[in-house]
Design an enzyme around this catalytic site. Structure first.
Site, PDB file in Angstrom:
ATOM      1  N   GLU A 275       0.821  -1.208   0.000  1.00  0.00           N
ATOM      2  CA  GLU A 275       0.000   0.000   0.000  1.00  0.00           C
ATOM      3  C   GLU A 275       0.857   1.261   0.000  1.00  0.00           C
ATOM      4  OE1 GLU A 275      -4.185   0.016   1.836  1.00  0.00           O
ATOM      5  OE2 GLU A 275      -2.969   1.065   3.321  1.00  0.00           O
ATOM      6  N   HIS A 304       7.584 -26.785   0.632  1.00  0.00           N
ATOM      7  CA  HIS A 304       6.847 -27.877  -0.004  1.00  0.00           C
ATOM      8  C   HIS A 304       5.702 -27.362  -0.862  1.00  0.00           C
ATOM      9  CE1 HIS A 304       8.928 -31.030   2.340  1.00  0.00           C
ATOM     10  NE2 HIS A 304       9.021 -30.063   3.245  1.00  0.00           N
ATOM     11  N   LYS A 415     -13.295   2.876  -2.147  1.00  0.00           N
ATOM     12  CA  LYS A 415     -14.182   3.326  -1.073  1.00  0.00           C
ATOM     13  C   LYS A 415     -15.222   4.302  -1.612  1.00  0.00           C
ATOM     14  CE  LYS A 415     -10.776   2.914   2.675  1.00  0.00           C
ATOM     15  NZ  LYS A 415     -10.003   3.661   3.701  1.00  0.00           N
TER      16      LYS A 415
END
Length: 446
Positions: A275, A304, A415
């Site tokens: 960010e 793995h 937003k």
């Protein structure tokens, strides 16, 4: 804290860089950050030196909540949640401990998760900590209103079941004052993702029983290291390493701790790094599309799953390992059967260390760079220092990239469109854009 960087040095791998970077540029960047000339959002630098009375406030509140309530539910998202989750995992979940008052973080609004969690709580024994710097975060306010409705249905006094952490003077803060709800303040100059050593993280940490004074002391040690004007400035040096490798096309940055107690550190760091640095424009307003994508990993688990990609996949990554010198618990393998003779006499921690060094060396052998941050142990001081290290490394990298590391315009845009969907006054045109997008999208559904 130590930095081990042989696997990025020119002497060790072909793609190595020169980290002897104690230059005039380093001094300029460090002085710009610490003098706060770089931004008006550098208040996080003051947090480790918090006034004694403010620390006592969080300690007292934490003690009182711990004595009276079984659970404390944190309603917050992003910077209001990730640091708290990291602290809980580090000091409790990873070593199978449960604090006397169990702190849970609700950082999403998925109704399946949130509603079922609420339904299993004893509301009389639950405190809710609402955390939002702006006081207007839609997700957090939505959660808060559902909780308010449930408390009122049970005829419970909301002033005894809420504490609100926000910026003084906003609408949420005023709501708290009007309803006699206790408040904690987030300084205007502290951004959410840099706020874990403020009330945002300190109150929940205190409720859990974490020694917040020691954590802040570790933060002060981190600031001391970050102010050095030589290569022993670990956050500056690591930022410089990443900056040099980014210019060579290594656009992905893997954080891989070899400790379950640090397992959520990459999640916390991913927000800081992503960010802060992922910006379309530089400080001059020029289009640069800056940033380095953070990748979360865990040793040995991801040896793995992801190591194959790191070793033989696209050569566009640099890895930051994290290790711990001494674990709190360990046990030697004493039993033996035919297929385990090579393990006899080895402890789990020793095996973990062998796994780490073998991974780092195997990557270096194929010219894949990495470096290691090593903590002496897991304690409040080392975690406070680690937090400041990550914050300062991010701030220094932002200066090197010449971007504003303290805003988030790309997040703000989503937003705004969400507010348009909710038909908030002043956001109507954004809602219309979304409706058009949904209409077009429906034509491309299978």
């Amino acid at each position: 804290m130590k930095l081990m960087y042989s696997a990025v040095s020119k002497e060790f791998i072909n793609s190595g860089v020169n980290i002897k970077c104690a230059t005039t540029t380093q001094e300029r960047i460090i002085k710009s950050i610490f003098s706060k000339k770089a931004s008006n959002m550098l208040g996080f630098l003051d947090l480790p030196n918090m006034q004694k009375d403010e620390i006592e406030k969080y300690k007292t509140m934490g003690s009182e909540i711990r004595k009276k309530y079984k659970d404390m539910i944190v309603l917050g998202i992003g910077g209001s949640a990730l640091g708290i989750k990291m602290l809980k995992n580090t000091f409790f979940d990873s070593i199978n401990e449960t604090p006397k008052c169990n702190v849970r973080v609700c950082d999403n609004i998925d109704s399946d998760t949130f509603i079922t969690m609420l339904s299993k709580l004893n509301l009389k024994k639950t405190m809710f900590n609402v955390i939002t710097k702006s006081g207007s975060t839609s997700e957090t306010l939505a959660q808060m209103m559902i909780v308010l409705n449930r408390l009122k249905a049970k005829k419970l006094d909301i002033s005894k079941h809420f504490v609100i952490t926000t910026t003084k003077g906003n609408a949420l803060y005023n709501f708290a004052v009007e309803n006699n709800i206790p408040t904690c303040e987030i300084p205007e100059s502290v951004g959410g993702r840099f706020s874990v050593l403020s009330a945002v993280g300190l109150l929940p940490a205190s409720v859990m029983g974490i020694d917040i004074e020691k954590m802040l002391a570790g933060g002060r040690q981190g600031l001391s290291i970050a102010s050095r004007l030589d290569e022993k400035n670990i956050p500056f040096t690591t930022a410089y390493i990443n900056y040099q490798y980014l210019s060579k096309g290594r656009v992905n940055f893997v954080t891989m701790p070899y400790s379950d107690r640090l397992a959520l550190v990459p999640e916390f760091f991913a927000q800081l790094w992503g960010e802060s640095l992922g910006k379309k424009h530089n400080l001059k307003g020029e289009e640069v599309y800056a940033g380095q994508t953070p990748i979360k990993s865990l040793g040995v688990t991801d040896q793995h799953s992801q190591l194959q990609l790191y070793t033989e996949g696209v050569d566009d990554k640099i890895i930051m390992f994290m290790t711990v010198d001494k674990n709190a618990y360990d046990e030697v393998i004493s039993e033996e059967i035919a297929i385990t003779k090579h393990l006899t006499g080895t402890s789990l921690k020793t095996l973990l260390d062998y796994e780490y060094i073998s991974t780092a060396y195997s990557l270096a052998e194929v010219n894949r760079p990495s470096y290691t941050i090593s903590l002496p142990c897991i304690c409040e001081e080392s975690i406070g220092e680690l937090i400041v290290f990550m914050e300062m490394m991010t701030a220094f990298m932002g200066s090197m990239l010449k971007v504003d590391a303290f805003d988030q315009p790309g997040v703000e845009l989503s937003k705004i469109y969400t507010k348009g969907c909710l038909k908030m006054k002043g956001y109507e045109k954004y809602g219309e854009n979304i409706r058009k997008f949904k209409k077009v999208s429906s034509k491309f559904s299978l």
